[in-house]
Design a protein around this motif. Structure first.
Motif, PDB file in Angstrom:
ATOM      1  N   ALA A  41       0.825  -1.216   0.000  1.00 41.59           N
ATOM      2  CA  ALA A  41       0.000   0.000   0.000  1.00 41.59           C
ATOM      3  C   ALA A  41       0.859   1.266   0.000  1.00 41.59           C
ATOM      4  O   ALA A  41       0.545   2.237  -0.682  1.00 41.59           O
ATOM      5  N   ASN A  42       1.967   1.260   0.730  1.00 44.08           N
ATOM      6  CA  ASN A  42       2.846   2.426   0.772  1.00 44.08           C
ATOM      7  C   ASN A  42       3.463   2.712  -0.598  1.00 44.08           C
ATOM      8  O   ASN A  42       3.587   3.871  -0.991  1.00 44.08           O
ATOM      9  N   ASP A  43       3.823   1.672  -1.319  1.00 42.00           N
ATOM     10  CA  ASP A  43       4.389   1.865  -2.658  1.00 42.00           C
ATOM     11  C   ASP A  43       3.358   2.492  -3.593  1.00 42.00           C
ATOM     12  O   ASP A  43       3.684   3.362  -4.403  1.00 42.00           O
ATOM     13  N   TRP A  44       2.100   2.027  -3.485  1.00 45.44           N
ATOM     14  CA  TRP A  44       1.037   2.621  -4.313  1.00 45.44           C
ATOM     15  C   TRP A  44       0.834   4.083  -3.948  1.00 45.44           C
ATOM     16  O   TRP A  44       0.656   4.932  -4.830  1.00 45.44           O
ATOM     17  N   ILE A  51       2.605  11.030  -9.432  1.00 42.95           N
ATOM     18  CA  ILE A  51       1.863  11.473 -10.625  1.00 42.95           C
ATOM     19  C   ILE A  51       0.863  12.585 -10.330  1.00 42.95           C
ATOM     20  O   ILE A  51       0.208  13.087 -11.241  1.00 42.95           O
ATOM     21  N   THR A  52       0.773  13.001  -9.069  1.00 46.02           N
ATOM     22  CA  THR A  52      -0.103  14.115  -8.715  1.00 46.02           C
ATOM     23  C   THR A  52       0.385  15.377  -9.404  1.00 46.02           C
ATOM     24  O   THR A  52       1.579  15.618  -9.505  1.00 46.02           O
ATOM     25  N   GLY A  53      -0.560  16.154  -9.888  1.00 50.48           N
ATOM     26  CA  GLY A  53      -0.222  17.400 -10.556  1.00 50.48           C
ATOM     27  C   GLY A  53      -0.103  17.270 -12.064  1.00 50.48           C
ATOM     28  O   GLY A  53       0.186  18.239 -12.746  1.00 50.48           O
ATOM     29  N   THR A  54      -0.321  16.076 -12.591  1.00 47.64           N
ATOM     30  CA  THR A  54      -0.221  15.866 -14.034  1.00 47.64           C
ATOM     31  C   THR A  54      -1.532  16.162 -14.756  1.00 47.64           C
ATOM     32  O   THR A  54      -1.567  16.187 -15.979  1.00 47.64           O
ATOM     33  N   GLY A  55      -2.602  16.345 -13.989  1.00 48.18           N
ATOM     34  CA  GLY A  55      -3.908  16.579 -14.597  1.00 48.18           C
ATOM     35  C   GLY A  55      -4.669  15.301 -14.891  1.00 48.18           C
ATOM     36  O   GLY A  55      -5.812  15.348 -15.317  1.00 48.18           O
ATOM     37  N   GLN A  56      -4.043  14.162 -14.670  1.00 45.58           N
ATOM     38  CA  GLN A  56      -4.703  12.872 -14.909  1.00 45.58           C
ATOM     39  C   GLN A  56      -5.204  12.320 -13.578  1.00 45.58           C
ATOM     40  O   GLN A  56      -4.516  12.397 -12.572  1.00 45.58           O
ATOM     41  N   LYS A  57      -6.383  11.726 -13.586  1.00 45.67           N
ATOM     42  CA  LYS A  57      -6.949  11.140 -12.375  1.00 45.67           C
ATOM     43  C   LYS A  57      -7.408   9.706 -12.607  1.00 45.67           C
ATOM     44  O   LYS A  57      -8.244   9.193 -11.883  1.00 45.67           O
ATOM     45  N   GLU A  76      -5.645   3.264  -1.563  1.00 41.87           N
ATOM     46  CA  GLU A  76      -4.690   4.357  -1.792  1.00 41.87           C
ATOM     47  C   GLU A  76      -5.165   5.279  -2.908  1.00 41.87           C
ATOM     48  O   GLU A  76      -4.979   6.498  -2.839  1.00 41.87           O
ATOM     49  N   ALA A  77      -5.782   4.705  -3.939  1.00 40.63           N
ATOM     50  CA  ALA A  77      -6.331   5.516  -5.027  1.00 40.63           C
ATOM     51  C   ALA A  77      -7.448   6.410  -4.509  1.00 40.63           C
ATOM     52  O   ALA A  77      -7.524   7.598  -4.863  1.00 40.63           O
ATOM     53  N   LYS A  78      -8.299   5.864  -3.690  1.00 42.71           N
ATOM     54  CA  LYS A  78      -9.405   6.646  -3.132  1.00 42.71           C
ATOM     55  C   LYS A  78      -8.873   7.813  -2.304  1.00 42.71           C
ATOM     56  O   LYS A  78      -9.355   8.943  -2.436  1.00 42.71           O
ATOM     57  N   LYS A  79      -7.883   7.548  -1.467  1.00 40.16           N
ATOM     58  CA  LYS A  79      -7.284   8.614  -0.653  1.00 40.16           C
ATOM     59  C   LYS A  79      -6.706   9.722  -1.521  1.00 40.16           C
ATOM     60  O   LYS A  79      -6.787  10.894  -1.182  1.00 40.16           O
ATOM     61  N   ALA A  80      -6.087   9.332  -2.652  1.00 39.47           N
ATOM     62  CA  ALA A  80      -5.422  10.295  -3.527  1.00 39.47           C
ATOM     63  C   ALA A  80      -6.364  10.917  -4.555  1.00 39.47           C
ATOM     64  O   ALA A  80      -5.968  11.816  -5.292  1.00 39.47           O
TER      65      ALA A  80
END
Length: 89
Positions: A41-44, A51-57, A76-80
């Motif tokens: 989970a930490n690696d994810w 990849i945050t800030g790239t405009g892709q979700k 982890e995806a949900k959190k991010a």
């Protein structure tokens, strides 16, 4: 080809087609680290941070059952704030 087969194929492809038309192609992420061990989970979480800030979700991965990928990536995806497309072979 039967209509039901075509309709099923379109239903599966529709989200990807809409995302592509909107410029939302996302990222393909693997389930293993460079040394060949499985991501946890930490690696994810680190991947999403990178990849945050790239405009892709949207992210996709092709091993929902290997390495407990679904169990580790989805929280982890949900959190991010990302959506995940899980491929199943």
């Amino acid at each position: 080809m039967k209509f039901s087969t075509i309709a099923a194929a379109l239903a599966v492809a529709a989200p990807a087609l809409v995302a592509a038309a909107d410029g939302q192609l996302g990222f393909a992420l693997g389930d293993k680290k460079p040394d060949g061990t499985c991501k946890d989970a930490n690696d994810w979480a680190l991947d999403f941070k990178a990849i945050t800030g790239t405009g892709q979700k949207i992210v996709r991965t092709y091993s929902a059952n290997e390495c407990d990928t679904a169990k580790n990536i989805l929280p982890e995806a949900k959190k991010a704030g990302y959506q995940v497309v899980l491929g199943i072979w």
